[in-house]
Design an enzyme around this catalytic site. Structure first.
Site, PDB file in Angstrom:
ATOM      1  N   HIS A  37       0.928  -1.234  -0.057  1.00 54.40           N
ATOM      2  CA  HIS A  37       0.036  -0.029   0.170  1.00 54.40           C
ATOM      3  C   HIS A  37       0.809   1.396   0.180  1.00 54.40           C
ATOM      4  O   HIS A  37       2.081   1.055   0.244  1.00 54.40           O
ATOM      5  CB  HIS A  37      -0.964   0.025   1.147  1.00 54.40           C
ATOM      6  CG  HIS A  37       0.020   0.180   2.530  1.00 54.40           C
ATOM      7  ND1 HIS A  37       0.361  -1.014   3.130  1.00 54.40           N
ATOM      8  CD2 HIS A  37       0.259   1.370   3.425  1.00 54.40           C
ATOM      9  CE1 HIS A  37       1.022  -0.537   4.229  1.00 54.40           C
ATOM     10  NE2 HIS A  37       0.950   0.709   4.537  1.00 54.40           N
ATOM     11  N   HIS A 121       5.757   5.999  -0.976  1.00 52.40           N
ATOM     12  CA  HIS A 121       6.284   4.841  -1.470  1.00 52.40           C
ATOM     13  C   HIS A 121       5.430   3.445  -0.881  1.00 52.40           C
ATOM     14  O   HIS A 121       4.480   3.533  -0.236  1.00 52.40           O
ATOM     15  CB  HIS A 121       7.571   4.758  -0.661  1.00 52.40           C
ATOM     16  CG  HIS A 121       7.149   4.576   0.761  1.00 52.40           C
ATOM     17  ND1 HIS A 121       7.029   5.496   1.515  1.00 52.40           N
ATOM     18  CD2 HIS A 121       7.273   3.499   1.922  1.00 52.40           C
ATOM     19  CE1 HIS A 121       6.849   5.189   3.114  1.00 52.40           C
ATOM     20  NE2 HIS A 121       7.257   4.071   2.926  1.00 52.40           N
TER      21      HIS A 121
END
Length: 178
Positions: A37, A121
């Site tokens: 995620h 990220h």
């Protein structure tokens, strides 16, 4: 109450492509692809009343356009003492704007400001006592990274249970965009 955070789900085909980077780094704890995620706002351990406030205010999000994200390379957190390997993500400023909106919302209901700079990220591995030389070798061997692009039309409220990092994560609520 579980630990909460908002984030963006990674589509299965992008997760599959990212999972090809698993392995080849002794001592790394690789994140399972179903737990990939992009965190937007870490909320933390809160009580039920505050969790209700979080759910409610996130429903007031004014962001109404789907956002395109590009994952464009590997990197590490921790400098000379690496603690994570991740895939960098960009969203043409829109990703940062969505995160900033959520930061304002969380402050509005009384949560402390997030102290860490937002760096979009996808964490691929957590590192503990991993040699910086091994990390450098890993990064050098994966120098070519084909960009991965996807568009998302919702963000979610995740919970995590006490564990040794990397999930499992549970979607508690979803908030559509567009």
């Amino acid at each position: 109450m579980p630990r909460l955070f908002t984030g963006i789900e990674i589509p299965p085909e992008i997760g599959l492509a990212l999972s090809a980077y698993r392995g080849g780094l002794p001592g790394a704890r690789w994140i399972d692809p179903e737990n990939y995620h992009i965190t937007l706002r870490f909320i933390g351990d809160i009580d039920e009343r505050m969790a209700d406030d979080v759910c409610s205010i996130l429903g007031d999000s004014r962001w109404r356009e789907p956002i395109t994200v590009t994952i464009e390379g590997l990197d590490t957190f921790g400098g000379g003492k690496p603690r994570a390997v991740f895939a960098r993500a960009t969203g043409n400023g829109e990703l940062a704007d969505l995160q900033a909106e959520q930061e304002r919302m969380m402050r509005q209901i009384g949560l402390a400001p997030e102290t860490r700079k937002f760096i979009p990220h996808v964490t691929l591995a957590r590192l503990k006592n991993v040699s910086p030389i091994d990390v450098a070798d890993y990064m050098a061997a994966r120098g070519h990274f084909a960009k991965l692009t996807f568009t998302f039309d919702r963000f979610v409220l995740y919970s995590s249970r006490a564990s040794v990092g990397g999930g499992p994560y549970v979607i508690e609520a979803a908030y559509p965009l567009g």
